[in-house]
Design a protein around this motif. Structure first.
Motif, PDB file in Angstrom:
ATOM      1  N   PRO A 156       0.565  -0.910   0.103  1.00  0.00           N
ATOM      2  CA  PRO A 156       0.162   0.211   0.416  1.00  0.00           C
ATOM      3  C   PRO A 156       0.954   1.189   0.043  1.00  0.00           C
ATOM      4  O   PRO A 156       0.356   1.996  -0.723  1.00  0.00           O
ATOM      5  N   PHE A 157       2.032   1.719   1.151  1.00  0.00           N
ATOM      6  CA  PHE A 157       2.970   2.371   0.767  1.00  0.00           C
ATOM      7  C   PHE A 157       3.194   2.404  -0.822  1.00  0.00           C
ATOM      8  O   PHE A 157       3.619   3.806  -1.431  1.00  0.00           O
ATOM      9  N   ILE A 177       3.657   6.413  -6.332  1.00  0.00           N
ATOM     10  CA  ILE A 177       2.971   5.752  -7.626  1.00  0.00           C
ATOM     11  C   ILE A 177       1.870   6.787  -7.754  1.00  0.00           C
ATOM     12  O   ILE A 177       2.038   7.368  -9.028  1.00  0.00           O
ATOM     13  N   LEU A 178       0.747   6.696  -7.142  1.00  0.00           N
ATOM     14  CA  LEU A 178      -0.916   7.323  -7.075  1.00  0.00           C
ATOM     15  C   LEU A 178       0.022   8.994  -7.235  1.00  0.00           C
ATOM     16  O   LEU A 178      -0.491   9.708  -7.393  1.00  0.00           O
ATOM     17  N   LEU A 179       0.681   8.755  -5.695  1.00  0.00           N
ATOM     18  CA  LEU A 179       1.193  10.704  -5.659  1.00  0.00           C
ATOM     19  C   LEU A 179       1.686  11.345  -6.374  1.00  0.00           C
ATOM     20  O   LEU A 179       1.861  12.210  -6.837  1.00  0.00           O
ATOM     21  N   GLY A 180       2.751  10.337  -6.918  1.00  0.00           N
ATOM     22  CA  GLY A 180       4.375  10.981  -7.948  1.00  0.00           C
ATOM     23  C   GLY A 180       3.180  11.323  -9.333  1.00  0.00           C
ATOM     24  O   GLY A 180       3.723  11.757 -10.156  1.00  0.00           O
ATOM     25  N   ILE A 181       2.392  10.337  -9.466  1.00  0.00           N
ATOM     26  CA  ILE A 181       1.484   9.927 -11.128  1.00  0.00           C
ATOM     27  C   ILE A 181       0.609  11.380 -11.568  1.00  0.00           C
ATOM     28  O   ILE A 181       0.305  11.771 -11.813  1.00  0.00           O
ATOM     29  N   GLY A 218      -3.695   8.613  -3.573  1.00  0.00           N
ATOM     30  CA  GLY A 218      -2.183   7.898  -3.091  1.00  0.00           C
ATOM     31  C   GLY A 218      -1.831   8.588  -1.194  1.00  0.00           C
ATOM     32  O   GLY A 218      -1.055   7.956  -0.440  1.00  0.00           O
ATOM     33  N   ALA A 219      -2.342   9.862  -0.981  1.00  0.00           N
ATOM     34  CA  ALA A 219      -1.662  10.197   0.526  1.00  0.00           C
ATOM     35  C   ALA A 219      -2.716   9.702   1.319  1.00  0.00           C
ATOM     36  O   ALA A 219      -2.168   9.233   2.484  1.00  0.00           O
TER      37      ALA A 219
END
Length: 97
Positions: free
Chosen positions: A10-11, A16-20, A77-78
């Motif tokens: 999950p981290f 990855i979601l946060l970066g995208i 992501g967060a």
């Protein structure tokens, strides 16, 4: 056979979601810009109601579609990272991930 994903996944997915999301917020291609709202439109009856509806919808949409998608991915992501971090605090039987 109930296999749980690795504890760090999950981290990783959250990062990855946060970066995208951040990349999409920075990259704003002009072909995804929404048109500017016309000012001073007039009309009566159904036309005026349609204009008010259009204006209301346009007010909540981002100026560029990648901005809205990027913001959503940043929040996802967060949120995923925060949930996983809080899982480390709670008892093992109360964990989500």
């Amino acid at each position: 056979m109930n296999r749980r994903p690795p504890r760090h996944s999950p981290f990783a997915v959250g990062a990855i979601l946060l970066g995208i999301g951040v990349l999409l917020r920075l990259w704003r291609p002009s072909f995804l810009d929404l048109p500017e709202r016309p000012r001073g439109r007039s009309g009566r009856g159904l036309t005026a109601a349609a204009h008010r509806t259009q204006d209301g919808i346009a007010a909540v949409l981002p100026g560029n579609l990648t901005g809205g998608v990027g913001r959503s991915l940043i929040l996802l992501g967060a949120g995923l990272i925060a949930l996983r971090a809080l899982d480390e605090i709670v008892d093992d039987d109360q964990r989500l991930f």
